[in-house]
Enzyme design. Structure first.
Site, PDB file in Angstrom:
ATOM      1  N   ASP A 246       2.112 -21.224   8.264  1.00  0.00           N
ATOM      2  CA  ASP A 246       2.988 -21.830   9.291  1.00  0.00           C
ATOM      3  C   ASP A 246       3.214 -20.821  10.414  1.00  0.00           C
ATOM      4  O   ASP A 246       2.813 -19.671  10.310  1.00  0.00           O
ATOM      5  CB  ASP A 246       4.353 -22.189   8.661  1.00  0.00           C
ATOM      6  CG  ASP A 246       4.974 -20.984   7.953  1.00  0.00           C
ATOM      7  OD1 ASP A 246       4.723 -20.837   6.747  1.00  0.00           O
ATOM      8  OD2 ASP A 246       5.636 -20.159   8.610  1.00  0.00           O
TER       9      ASP A 246
ATOM     10  N   ASP B 224       6.294 -19.961  11.365  1.00  0.00           N
ATOM     11  CA  ASP B 224       7.712 -19.648  11.227  1.00  0.00           C
ATOM     12  C   ASP B 224       8.502 -20.590  12.153  1.00  0.00           C
ATOM     13  O   ASP B 224       8.321 -21.799  12.047  1.00  0.00           O
ATOM     14  CB  ASP B 224       7.980 -18.163  11.477  1.00  0.00           C
ATOM     15  CG  ASP B 224       9.283 -17.719  10.840  1.00  0.00           C
ATOM     16  OD1 ASP B 224       9.601 -18.189   9.742  1.00  0.00           O
ATOM     17  OD2 ASP B 224      10.001 -16.914  11.459  1.00  0.00           O
TER      18      ASP B 224
END
Ligand SMILES: CSC[C@H]1O[C@H](OP(=O)(O)O)[C@H](O)[C@@H]1O
Ligand SMILES: Nc1ncnc2[nH]cnc12
Length: 289
Positions: free
Chosen positions: A208, A210
């Protein structure tokens, strides 16, 4: 010297396949129980141990992972080389979900975990300037090549205490520090591996961005699991490739990982606490006798 490879599986990696004579084994340590039983066996002619960091079924928070017991148990079983696999958030545009990062530096913002085997009557200070084994990291990078994943050689991992993900202000702060990825578990694991004189490599899968990236929503567990599931084969293929690349025997580590304690112990022999010395039998017996 005989090589034994230890693998610590992170989020999404709770077992490995293909081990000959595989058996889940209970290991006791002076630091308590490890995260789970340890899967022992042989892969490609090389003895291997596998430990799921959060336990099978993912039962330990990052703060609750018994890092000292895990490293002690793997050393006690005879592991010489440790490969740690982790899921991480990316702190930079060009590290995209699905990419693999062979880490070489860490910044430790954890605050609620025992971070050393030493203390209580036996003081030691090891170098962490180069916290991973360059030779083992190189083997991991090579083992990743056939997987087709994008591999970044080198990266700085920011370790947070968690379990919550970061605030946007924190995420941007860590970016401004030059960190590349963020996670919750590489520290104190890397510190303890060094104290235990184990060659340690840390391989991260980006799951991801974040919460800093304007083009992507803030990270959540569903997103992490989706990326881990889509790329589940990558870490496993890397592990499968390591025995051939590393071989069944090893010479002294060219980086000196296996001699990290040579000049580290400060406490005078006659002042060392006996109970502490007993606890340190597996991790530091080589220098403490
Ligand atoms: C499931 S997202 C947060 C969780 O995933 C990472 O675990 P690991 O490093 O063991 O792969 C991160 O550090 C958190 O523990
Ligand atoms: N964004 C993130 N922060 C901390 N740990 C993570 N593990 C996977 N993604 C993460």
């Amino acid at each position: 010297m005989q090589r034994k490879i230890g693998v610590i599986g992170g989020s999404g990696v709770y077992q490995i396949e293909g081990l000959q004579d595989a058996a889940w084994t209970v290991v006791e340590t002076p630091w308590g129980a490890p995260s789970d039983e340890i899967l022992t066996g042989t892969l490609g002619g090389v003895p291997m141990c596998f430990l799921p960091r959060h336990g099978r079924g993912h039962v330990h928070l990052p703060t609750e992972v018994p890092f000292r017991a895990n490293i002690d148990a793997l050393k006690r079983l005879g592991c010489t080389d440790l490969i740690a696999v982790s899921a991480v958030g990316s702190l930079r545009e060009d590290f995209a979900p699905g990419d693999m990062v062979v880490l070489d530096q860490f910044i430790d913002r954890t605050c609620a975990r025992p971070a050393s085997f030493f203390g209580e009557g036996c003081v030691a200070h090891v170098s962490l300037a180069d916290p991973v084994c360059a030779a083992l990291s190189e083997a991991c990078a090579r083992a990743l090549q056939p997987t087709g994943a994008t591999v970044h050689r080198g990266g700085t991992y920011l370790a947070i205490e968690g379990p919550q993900f970061s605030t946007r202000a924190e995420s941007n702060l860590y970016r401004s520090w030059g960190c590349d990825v963020i996670g919750m578990t590489a520290m104190p694991e890397a510190r303890l591996a060094r104290e235990a004189e184990l060659c340690y490599a840390s391989v991260a899968m980006v799951t991801d961005y974040d919460c800093w990236h304007e083009g992507h929503g803030a990270v959540d567990v569903a997103q992490v699991i989706a990326v881990l599931t889509r790329n589940a084969g990558t870490a496993k293929a890397m592990i499968a490739g390591l025995p051939d690349l590393l071989g069944a025997t090893r010479a002294p580590c060219p980086c000196g990982c296996d001699r990290a304690l040579d000049h580290a112990v400060m406490t005078a022999p006659d002042r060392r606490d006996r109970a502490t010395l007993a606890r340190l039998d597996a991790v530091a017996g080589r220098v403490l006798g």
